[in-house]
Design an enzyme around this catalytic site. Structure first.
Site, short mmCIF file in Angstrom:
data_model
loop_
_atom_site.label_atom_id
_atom_site.label_comp_id
_atom_site.label_asym_id
_atom_site.label_seq_id
_atom_site.Cartn_x
_atom_site.Cartn_y
_atom_site.Cartn_z
N GLU A 122 -12.17 0.18 -10.39
CA GLU A 122 -11.82 -0.79 -11.44
C GLU A 122 -12.75 -0.81 -12.65
O GLU A 122 -12.31 -0.98 -13.79
CB GLU A 122 -11.72 -2.21 -10.84
CG GLU A 122 -10.55 -2.41 -9.88
CD GLU A 122 -10.77 -1.80 -8.50
OE1 GLU A 122 -11.94 -1.49 -8.17
OE2 GLU A 122 -9.78 -1.64 -7.76
N ASP A 149 -4.58 -9.84 -8.47
CA ASP A 149 -4.80 -8.87 -9.54
C ASP A 149 -3.60 -8.11 -10.13
O ASP A 149 -3.19 -8.34 -11.27
CB ASP A 149 -5.90 -7.86 -9.12
CG ASP A 149 -5.70 -7.26 -7.73
OD1 ASP A 149 -4.64 -7.49 -7.13
OD2 ASP A 149 -6.60 -6.54 -7.25
N ARG A 190 0.66 3.77 -3.26
CA ARG A 190 0.05 5.10 -3.04
C ARG A 190 1.12 6.17 -2.82
O ARG A 190 1.08 7.21 -3.48
CB ARG A 190 -0.89 5.06 -1.84
CG ARG A 190 -1.99 4.03 -2.01
CD ARG A 190 -3.08 4.20 -0.98
NE ARG A 190 -3.81 2.94 -0.81
CZ ARG A 190 -5.05 2.86 -0.41
NH1 ARG A 190 -5.75 3.94 -0.13
NH2 ARG A 190 -5.65 1.70 -0.27
N GLU A 245 0.83 -1.22 0.00
CA GLU A 245 0.00 0.00 0.00
C GLU A 245 0.86 1.26 0.00
O GLU A 245 0.56 2.22 -0.71
CB GLU A 245 -0.94 0.01 1.22
CG GLU A 245 -2.02 -1.07 1.20
CD GLU A 245 -3.10 -0.88 0.14
OE1 GLU A 245 -3.11 0.15 -0.54
OE2 GLU A 245 -3.94 -1.79 -0.02
C1 DMJ Z 1 -6.29 0.34 -5.23
O1 DMJ Z 1 -5.59 0.69 -4.10
C2 DMJ Z 1 -5.41 -0.32 -6.23
O2 DMJ Z 1 -6.03 -0.29 -7.44
C3 DMJ Z 1 -5.08 -1.73 -5.87
O3 DMJ Z 1 -4.38 -2.39 -6.89
C4 DMJ Z 1 -6.31 -2.54 -5.54
N1 DMJ Z 1 -7.47 -1.77 -5.48
C5 DMJ Z 1 -7.48 -0.50 -4.86
C6 DMJ Z 1 -8.76 0.23 -5.19
O4 DMJ Z 1 -9.84 -0.58 -5.34
#
Ligand code: DMJ
Length: 623
Positions: A516, A382, A253, A249
C-alpha cells in the site's frame, strides 16, 4: 313435391297451348339434364371459384358468428362488437404500459448495465444464428480482441531510473524463480524453508502466485516465464474443488489476475477461466438481500460468513470489492447477471441510513441491517471506497452513482476520521460507534493513492485540497517506515500515548511485504513528478533487499523495530502482483499502463476502461 310441378319454368315457349304434361319423355329427360347441369354449375361456382372461402364465410358463417356474439353477450350485436373493441383497447393499453415500464427500467439502469444487457442479447442472437458448431468450448460469445495501449513500456530515458527499473525486474525474477523452483503449483512459497504454502483463503484452488503474477510477468516483458505460467493455467488450474474459499480473495487475485492476463495478452484461455470461476462464485449472492456471503463452498454452492464478524455480517471491503471484476465478467461473457449482482449491492447500501454519512464495516445479509458501527479506511473497509471511485473511472466516467457515493463517503471520512497529529502528520483514524481510535493501518496507506487518483474529479474546487491530503498521507506513511529500525512499515501505527506513526503493540509490528505505501508513491509520482516519491520507493527497495530477501525468495518479517529480521517464512502472492508491480511502474514512464486507459483492481491487476463511445474499446470491433 313431384318433379312435374317444377317443369313450367323450363317449358318450350313455341309449344302454344301445350300443357306441361304434354312434353314427350325424351324432352322431359333433356330438360332434367339441363336443370341438373345448371344446379351443379351453381354449386361448383360456390366451391371452386377463387376466394370461395371468403364467399362461404360471408354467406354462411359471418351471420352466424354475429349471432353467436349476440347470444353470448348480455346485449345486442352492437354491444358484442363494443366488447371486442374494449378488449382490444385494454390490450393496447396493457402493452403500452408494459413498454413504458420496460423503458423506465432501462432508463434507471447505468449505461454499463444497459450495455451488458445489449451484449447479452447480441450474444444470444449470435449463438442462435451461428448454431452449435460455431460455439467455443465454454459457449462464450465471439469477441474481437484489441490490446489497450500501454501494455508494455519503453525503457526510461534517465540512466539511474533505467537501472532502478532493471533492479525491480531482477527482484521479480528472484521471487518468481524461487517460487518456481520450490513451490510450483502451490499457492505461495515458504522462502526460508523452501517449500509450498497454502492459506485456507483459496480452499483447494492452487497456483495463487502463478495467477497473481501473470500480468506482472507480462508488463516486465518476462515472456518466457509468462508462457510457462500460461501453460500451467491451461493444464492445471482447476476450480472443480469441494472446498470453501474466500469470495473476496478469490475474486481479487484469481478473477482479477485472469482478467488482466486476458486483456494484456489476448489469450482466450484467461477469459474462459475467468468466466468459469466467476460463475462458480455466483451462488454466494443467494442471500435474502443479495449481499454475498464471505465464504463459499465451490462445489455445493453453500455460503456463510466469518464466524467472528458481528452477528453473522458480511464485510464491507469484501462484498464491496467485486464491482470492477464483475462488470468485466459481464462484458466478456455476454451474461449480464454479474453486473446485476454488484449493482444490487449498491441498491441495498443506498437504501440504508448511514451514521454521519459513514459506511459501517458490517452488514447482515439476511436482514439488510448494519452490524456493529465500526468504520475503517483500512482493513474491513478499504477497497470498498477504492472500488466506488474506480467503478466511475472504469466506466469512462459514466457511472455517476459510483462517483457520488465515493465523493460523499470521502467527505464523511474527512470530517469524522481524518486528523492531524501534534507534529502535523495527517492520518486516518478508525471509528467505533462514534469514538476514534487513533491508529492507522498499513492497509490504510493505499488511501493516499486513491485520493490522488480521484482529486481531478472532485466536486467544487477541491482538487488542490485533495491532492494536498493525498501528499500528507503519503508523507505520514513514509514516516511510519522511516521511524522503524529496518525501514519497513509496521502493520499498524498509532498517534496516541505520546507517539506518532509508531507501532506500540507487539502484534502490530510485523511487515508482510504489503504494497500500500509503495502504491501511494506510484500514484503520487504519476500525478506530481516530485522526485521524492521515487526516492522513497528506492529506500523501500533497499530495505526489502537487505531484510526480506533470502536465498529462496522474499519473506515477511515479524518485527520491523528489531535490530535484525525474524522471518515469517511466507512470500505472499501480492508481493509479485502488487508490491513489485507498483515499484516497477514507479520507475517506468507514464505511458506504461496509463491511467486514462487502465484502472488497477485492488490487487494491482490492470483492467481496461470501458469506453462509452466505442473508440479505443478493447475487445470490440470499432465502427
Ligand atoms: C491485497 O490482497 C489487496 O490489496 C487487498 O485489497 C488488501 N491488501 C492486500 C495486500 O496488502
Amino acid at each position: 313435391m313431384p318433379v312435374a310441378t317444377l317443369l313450367p319454368f323450363t317449358a318450350t315457349p313455341n309449344r302454344k297451348s301445350a300443357s306441361p304434361t304434354s312434353f314427350r319423355l325424351t324432352e322431359k329427360f333433356i330438360l332434367l339434364l339441363v336443370f341438373s347441369a345448371f344446379i351443379t354449375l351453381c354449386f361448383g361456382a360456390i366451391f371452386f371459384l377463387p376466394d370461395s372461402s371468403k364467399l362461404l364465410s360471408g354467406v354462411f358463417f359471418h351471420s352466424s358468428a354475429v349471432e353467436t356474439n349476440t347470444h353470448t353477450g348480455p346485449d345486442s350485436s352492437d354491444a358484442g362488437s363494443a366488447g371486442n373493441d374494449d378488449r382490444l383497447l385494454a390490450k393496447i393499453k396493457k402493452d403500452h404500459e408494459k413498454a413504458l415500464l420496460e423503458a423506465k427500467d432501462t432508463l434507471q439502469k447505468l449505461p454499463d448495465v444497459i450495455q451488458n444487457d445489449i451484449l447479452a442479447d447480441k450474444a444470444k442472437v449470435t449463438k442462435e444464428s451461428m448454431g452449435k458448431g460455431a460455439k467455443d468450448g465454454n459457449n462464450l460469445p465471439f469477441i474481437e480482441y484489441h490490446r489497450p495501449p500501454g501494455a508494455t513500456g519503453l525503457e526510461p530515458q534517465d540512466p539511474e531510473t533505467r537501472e532502478r527499473r532493471a533492479k525491480i525486474k531482477e527482484m521479480m525474477k528472484h521471487a518468481w524463480d524461487s517460487y518456481k523452483q520450490y513451490a510450483w503449483g502451490s499457492n505461495e512459497l515458504r522462502p526460508v524453508s523452501k517449500h509450498g504454502h497454502s492459506s485456507n483463503l483459496f480452499g483447494d484452488i492452487k497456483g495463487a502466485t502463478i495467477v497473481d503474477a501473470l500480468d506482472t510477468l507480462y508488463i516486465m516483458e518476462m515472456f518466457e516465464e509468462f508462457d510457462a505460467a500460461t501453460d500451467w493455467v491451461e493444464k492445471s488450474l482447476d476450480f472443480n474443488v469441494n472446498a470453501e474459499v474466500s469470495v473476496f480473495e478469490v475474486n481479487i487475485r484469481f478473477v482479477g489476475g485472469l482478467l488482466s492476463a486476458y486483456y494484456l495478452s489476448g489469450k482466450e484461455v484467461f477469459r474462459r477461466k475467468a468466466v468459469e470461476l466467476g460463475e462458480k462464485l455466483l451462488p454466494a449472492f443467494k442471500t435474502p438481500t443479495g449481499i454475498p456471503w464471505a465464504l463459499l463452498n465451490l462445489k455445493s454452492g453453500i455460503g456463510r460468513n466469518w464466524p467472528w464478524a458481528s452477528g453473522g455480517s458480511s464485510i464491507l471491503a469484501e462484498y464491496g470489492t467485486l464491482h470492477l471484476e464483475f462488470m468485466h465478467l459481464s462484458r466478456l461473457s455476454g451474461n449480464s447477471e454479474f453486473a446485476q449482482k454488484v449493482m444490487n449491492i449498491r441498491k441495498v447500501l443506498n437504501r440504508l441510513e448511514k451514521p454521519q454519512g459513514l459506511y459501517p464495516n458490517y452488514l447482515n445479509p439476511n436482514s439488510g441491517q448494519w452490524g456493529q458501527h465500526h468504520v475503517s479506511v483500512g482493513g474491513l473497509g478499504d477497497s470498498f471506497y477504492e472500488y466506488l471511485l474506480k467503478a466511475w473511472l472504469m466506466s469512462d466516467k459514466t457511472d455517476e452513482e459510483g462517483k457520488k457515493m465515493y465523493y460523499d463517503a470521502l467527505q464523511a471520512i474527512e470530517t469524522n476520521l481524518m486528523r492531524k497529529s501534534t507534529n502535523g502528520l495527517t492520518y486516518i483514524a478508525e471509528w467505533k460507534g462514534g469514538l476514534l481510535e487513533h491508529k492507522m493501518g498499513h492497509l490504510t496507506c493505499f488511501a493516499g493513492g486513491m485520493i490522488a487518483l480521484g482529486a481531478d474529479g472532485a466536486p467544487g474546487d477541491k482538487t488542490g485540497h485533495q491532492m494536498e491530503q493525498a501528499a500528507e498521507i503519503a508523507r505520514t506513511c513514509h514516516e511510519s517506515y522511516a521511524r522503524t529500525t529496518l525501514k519497513l512499515g509496521p502493520e499498524a501505527f498509532r498517534f496516541d500515548g505520546g507517539v506518532e506513526a509508531i507501532a506500540t503493540r507487539q502484534n502490530e509490528k510485523y511487515f508482510i511485504l504489503r504494497p500500500e505505501v509503495i502504491e501511494t508513491y506510484m500514484y503520487m509520482w504519476r500525478f506530481t513528478h516530485d522526485p521524492k516519491y521515487r526516492e522513497w520507493g528506492w529506500e523501500a527497495v533497499q530495505a526489502l533487499e537487505q531484510h526480506c530477501r533470502v536465498d529462496g525468495g522474499y519473506s515477511g518479517i515479524r518485527d520491523v523495530y528489531a535490530s535484525s529480521p525474524n522471518y515469517d517464512d511466507v512470500q505472499q502472492s501480492f508481493y509479485l502482483a502488487e508490491t513489485l508491480k507498483y515499484l516497477y511502474l514507479l520507475f517506468s514512464e507514464d505511458d506504461h499502463l496509463p491511467f486514462e486507459h487502465w484502472v488497477f483492481n485492488t490487487e494491482a491487476h490492470p483492467l481496461p476502461v470501458i469506453r462509452k463511445d466505442k473508440t479505443d474499446r478493447p475487445n470490440e470491433s470499432k465502427g
